[in-house]
Design an enzyme around this catalytic site. Structure first.
Site, PDB file in Angstrom:
ATOM      1  N   ARG F  88       0.829  -1.212   0.000  1.00  0.00           N
ATOM      2  CA  ARG F  88       0.000   0.000   0.000  1.00  0.00           C
ATOM      3  C   ARG F  88       0.871   1.273   0.000  1.00  0.00           C
ATOM      4  NH1 ARG F  88      -3.037   1.981  -2.403  1.00  0.00           N
ATOM      5  NH2 ARG F  88      -4.130   0.023  -2.347  1.00  0.00           N
ATOM      6  N   LYS F 125       5.966  25.017  -3.325  1.00  0.00           N
ATOM      7  CA  LYS F 125       4.602  24.602  -2.918  1.00  0.00           C
ATOM      8  C   LYS F 125       4.467  23.080  -3.011  1.00  0.00           C
ATOM      9  CE  LYS F 125       2.551  29.037  -4.155  1.00  0.00           C
ATOM     10  NZ  LYS F 125       1.596  29.779  -4.991  1.00  0.00           N
ATOM     11  N   LYS F 157      11.658  39.808  -2.074  1.00  0.00           N
ATOM     12  CA  LYS F 157      10.209  39.956  -2.188  1.00  0.00           C
ATOM     13  C   LYS F 157       9.812  41.430  -2.138  1.00  0.00           C
ATOM     14  CE  LYS F 157       8.551  35.607  -1.271  1.00  0.00           C
ATOM     15  NZ  LYS F 157       7.369  34.971  -1.856  1.00  0.00           N
ATOM     16  N   GLU F 186      11.522  39.333  -7.147  1.00  0.00           N
ATOM     17  CA  GLU F 186      10.106  39.254  -7.534  1.00  0.00           C
ATOM     18  C   GLU F 186       9.619  40.649  -7.906  1.00  0.00           C
ATOM     19  OE1 GLU F 186       7.312  36.884  -4.884  1.00  0.00           O
ATOM     20  OE2 GLU F 186       6.543  38.910  -4.585  1.00  0.00           O
ATOM     21  N   ASP F 207       5.758  38.091 -11.634  1.00  0.00           N
ATOM     22  CA  ASP F 207       4.743  37.416 -10.835  1.00  0.00           C
ATOM     23  C   ASP F 207       3.336  37.849 -11.215  1.00  0.00           C
ATOM     24  OD1 ASP F 207       4.075  35.571  -8.902  1.00  0.00           O
ATOM     25  OD2 ASP F 207       3.967  37.091  -7.325  1.00  0.00           O
TER      26      ASP F 207
END
Lengths: 274, 274, 274, 274, 274, 274
Positions: F88, F125, F157, F186, F207
């Site tokens: 499994r 992510k 950022k 960014e 972005d």
């Protein structure tokens, strides 16, 4: 020392992936209560479990305290979910440790009736994963922890003696081990006991001897005018402790303090005045 | 399941940072031997310990096998250093698990004398860190593991009933829990037992009742023509098992199978014919 | 003892999530080679790293062996990917441990020139996470491990003495500690040394004394006709070891053996004849 | 990042199963004090150790701060038992990290005397288990961490070049590695350096060259009008740093910053004004 | 249950050894915001991540709450460094769990349109390491967790039946498993379904059948007047759920709830009013 | 890298304390089979699971191989109990990783139709606990792993820019980060993109721009004659990949490759010819 990952492992094995019954809103109080008389231990561990869960321990007895039926070992206040989540593990660790402490206390008391200075010790026959909890329970009840691990004290065994001879075996390990480390020699009769003491053993382990043989071996060791401490071990129970205590031996060690002590009957009660 | 990190933790706590006595050249054999009669368990765990140390287990009994004095539970061959390093942990885990299995076997035998189909079960009162080892020892000796963890079966307790009422408490948890999960209800008297069965409990836990009360509760549950299984629990010992077995109850559960079983007397012998 | 999870942690921190350079097909050989003379240690740990990666260690020196430039500490054969993945960690642990062993060897040699029986010991000033590796490196080079952990030997410190008085402090810890555990007392002058010996210290730690003070303290301890061992500690270097060795002290301990020994220069070479 | 399980492992290896000397009632203060001048590091780790033990860190310097004898790196207040339990580990980690920082600071200062923009970098030759602690100590002292792990930057080695040719080796790894990842090429002479730069290396590692060879290689790389950064490595010490700094190289890397820096002399003092 | 070591592992894999961008002085606020509509889950896990980092969670929705674009799932206040260090892991775990919950909610809604009492269940086809997070997300959205692990409920598979025959297979596992454990039998057609129910299966798994076959099997099971619950499984999607719900089956289980649900679009915003 | 403790954790969460169905005598074979077409990944992880259980992997495809329905990803032979215990977890990890690889392959193919050199990248992510498994699945399918962790590449950022200004922010992090580490900035529009490139960004992250804005920003960056690479990110799907690929951007990154790829349909079959 007990670490967060010990606590985490105990909780994880008891809780599983999704428990639906402990999802209770609000705060609650609770107390760990003795249902029979004995000696409390594992209260440090129980406290650590609740602290991991962010439950406040508001009151507690010290490890080693005597408890009677109805006495609280600890009291807590915190989120009901967290209190309920911890209670079973807390009972399990404290009941086990208190069982060890209670039997240790009985053995110490039995020995001290005969000889005020004798030590009653546990062995390395502990429950895997709970070495520290059990050794500290023994100490809390007035027992002697004996070797904490293999590295703590050298034990010269019969197979070492068979291979190297008694004197050389002691010398070899004395040299290899740190000055910080004592050397104990396991012997099976009074003659060997005397020779071990003469050869410089710090402790002579009188293994599986009757009380009479033990007394004889203790005499032989003293007769060498040696500083060596003597230890009796092997199948000794709380019932036979006095017979060994009367032999003049310095230490009586009992695997049964840790591997066969029944749990002390404890329960956890939530609510009420905490 | 038992993992390498369990084995590692057991060995690390026993060995310490530097042991000078186990540094022995060459290969050796060894065997784990029973010194009294009982039921072997923990042999899987012992095998895992030796395999972690790269010692071959050349022969072994299955968990659940009966053993008499002198019988070997397992035999090994491997580097002497590794065999010696593992022996204490192996004895400790197998003696503990075999103690659990031996007591379970006695309880099962006592119950089966009275009722062939009754189940004798352990509880969640296990030694922290050893839940799986102990539950598998119970099963190996013919006992029933009962709940493996909190998530395995819902237990509706008196505080749930006090808050929600019996029927609503059962319904709420039935809904919250998976269809895969049974619901057991703890009751304290025959009336509540009957109501719990009527309300759809899968199992009714008859807690801390005398045999007579237990028998009455079992009758009341059957009288509802319900499928509910009944379980007796609370202070039952091997001695009182027959009295409970005679009540017609389906399951007798005993915390003492796991938390208070004395270790089975085992020893490890190196050398000889392995 | 070194466990798989130690090895795993070392590898994980060095490799990261995705290394594209070590994805090499086929088998390779490799060897860990000394680039300067010294004493090998950490070879056990290096072996464990390769074995975790399923690389065969085909030949190796023992921890404690002397090595000259070009000498191989170990040779391996295995999948190229695995050999390359392990090489940096292997060099790092062996170079560090061999550095400790090499400095220990120098200190032991310096001391033994003056006194054949003196012990040169490490302290608890070890690198976090590497206590066992460093202590075993010290032992492999003929040094003494000293206390392996806090629980191994009691150290009575000046704050204990300040609070309880010297004699009572020794007695209290003697009682609380196991018979298996020695008691050492830290003192700051010859008078206190004599009193500590008289009060039954197993070891007297002569802390931060000059060689002259040390010699005086040793005399005072002997003058008490005591069995107490003496230990000099505090800022002693390989250069000043002979001065302390000449004082008659039993043990010279040096934190610098573990916390400040430069790595031995080692490199790992793949291919060739392995 | 440093995690609780790192701290736990450090404490567990130092404390053992049962320490009788740290069981001291009440609160205490303490401070970690420099006994020599240097650059503080590991103060984050020391803080984490005390916080794990629930000791308050009431004041601390930042990692990278210069310290003189007597300066406190951090001050704490908490339960005496917890403070005493943590002190040795705290000294060990901070003294080690501060040793790395202090040597890094010396190397950076030596290089900057010659060239204001040059970087002094550590390598992957770190102590197993302490990669992060050491790299952060290097950074705190103004050094460059270099590759944090194998996955951080591709290093094209001579065996890759031997197998694939220089240009193709660079291209292959450029393609396999992320755009986020730089590619460095290890070369052993000025010609190869120039070719590596021409082939698109982000960094050219000038390995084991003399200062003169290094200068020649740097010239050749610049002569290609390439953006490639140059790095000198291999046996460079604080003493030889200026010679390399004078070559025009962009980065000087030194394994000795991490693997051979002596500990900074620190001690922990309890009591007083904290 | 989620433990600190789970959180630690998630953070460690995301942060690496030395991040230079999150070293920001002072405090900040932040909020986890939905960018699309769905059902929140993993908020418990997100809270645990921030609490590990000692960031206060000042407000949060419960797992299972519906969210619309712009809604905050939780709000925090704490040291900017800690908030920034946790944000990515928090988004990742909550977006994943909320994706599972959102798809579960859709499947439950689709099924309930047809049959008010039907259960929609997940399977053991979960993401390794996230069994508990995913199962709790399913439950939070009104789904059924199904088996939490292999030990939770017995599944009699076709290979068991092939070997032992249907009736004997059920009996054997009924006997081996605890009374606390249900027994489900996997069948591939209506006949076998009826036989499984007759043989005492608690649940009959109708595997890979069309809706028509499923309806026939459900009828056959009911026709036996059996209590057995029926479960349909195998390639069922949110789109085909109504067809299965119309068959009268008791449970519809879908691996896709956990292994193929797209993440819910969430983002973390620092600053502002928290 | 994948470690034994990852495997252990996956198995432990799936198996629980006592599974009665997998206790099957003898050996068996088995194979992991594709039920739909796609790209295999996680085969390394699946192999590690079986090897932990001492099951031989007798044949396997490489991560990244294309598979059609009925194709075996791996074949094994070993003790039936071990094979069943692992199946499994093996399906779960391989189906998840292969789902990631299959979606990556589709995105890469869509992009390459437009531009042969463009890179399609994953993001941070990822699913907590599976960073490495997912990144390696992306790479196996021809995708770019992008940042492996926070420490791998600096991301400047908008909040950094707001606080420090664009140029100073880049300079500050360039200085703080290693020379081994790239700096990405960014930006939210073409102007800022140009300024970032001029200020020395290695990569400019465009972005949440439309394809038209992206194309404009790419032009502006090129217009600065800068070496800076451009990356488009934010809500890009397999369907919109071609639009972005046509903009001239260097990298297209998609969180959905890892957080929302449906599992590839795989099953494990025991017996037969393995």
């Amino acid at each position: 020392m007990l670490t967060d990952s010990d606590v985490e492992r105990w909780l994880r094995e008891d809780v599983g992936h999704h428990d639906v019954t402990n999802d209770v809103p609000g705060e609650t109080t609770g107390r760990l209560v003795a249902k029979e008389s004995g000696v409390a231990a594992g209260v440090d561990a129980a406290t650590a479990v609740f602290e991991y869960l962010e439950v406040d321990v508001t009151e507690r007895v010290a490890d080693g305290a005597g408890v009677a039926p109805g006495d609280a070992l600890l009291r807590v206040r915190g989120p009901a979910t967290a209190v309920l989540r911890g209670e079973r593990v807390v009972v399990n660790v404290a009941a086990h440790a208190s069982g060890v402490a209670t039997r240790t206390d009985a053995a110490v008391a039995a020995a001290r009736e005969v000889d005020d200075n004798i030590r009653v010790a546990a062995t390395r026959k502990t429950t895997p994963g709970l070495r520290g909890v059990e050794k500290r329970a023994v100490a809390a009840a007035g027992g002697d922890t004996h070797r904490l691990d293999l590295s703590h004290m050298v034990m010269v065994k019969d197979n070492h003696v068979a291979e190297l001879g008694l004197t050389e075996a002691i010398e070899r390990f004395r040299e290899r081990a740190s000055f910080a480390t004592n050397v104990e020699v396991e012997v099976e009769g009074p003659d060997a006991a005397a020779r071990a003491a003469a050869a410089g053993a710090d402790v002579v382990l009188l293994d599986n001897m009757t009380p009479a043989e033990t007394a004889a071996a203790v005499d032989r060791v003293r007769g060498r005018d040696a500083d060596a401490l003597t230890e009796a071990s092997g199948g000794i129970t709380v019932e036979t402790v006095p017979d060994y205590a009367a032999t003049g031996v310095g230490v009586i060690s009992m695997g049964g303090l840790t591997h066969s002590a029944p749990a002390l009957d404890l329960s956890f009660r939530t609510g009420g005045d905490g």
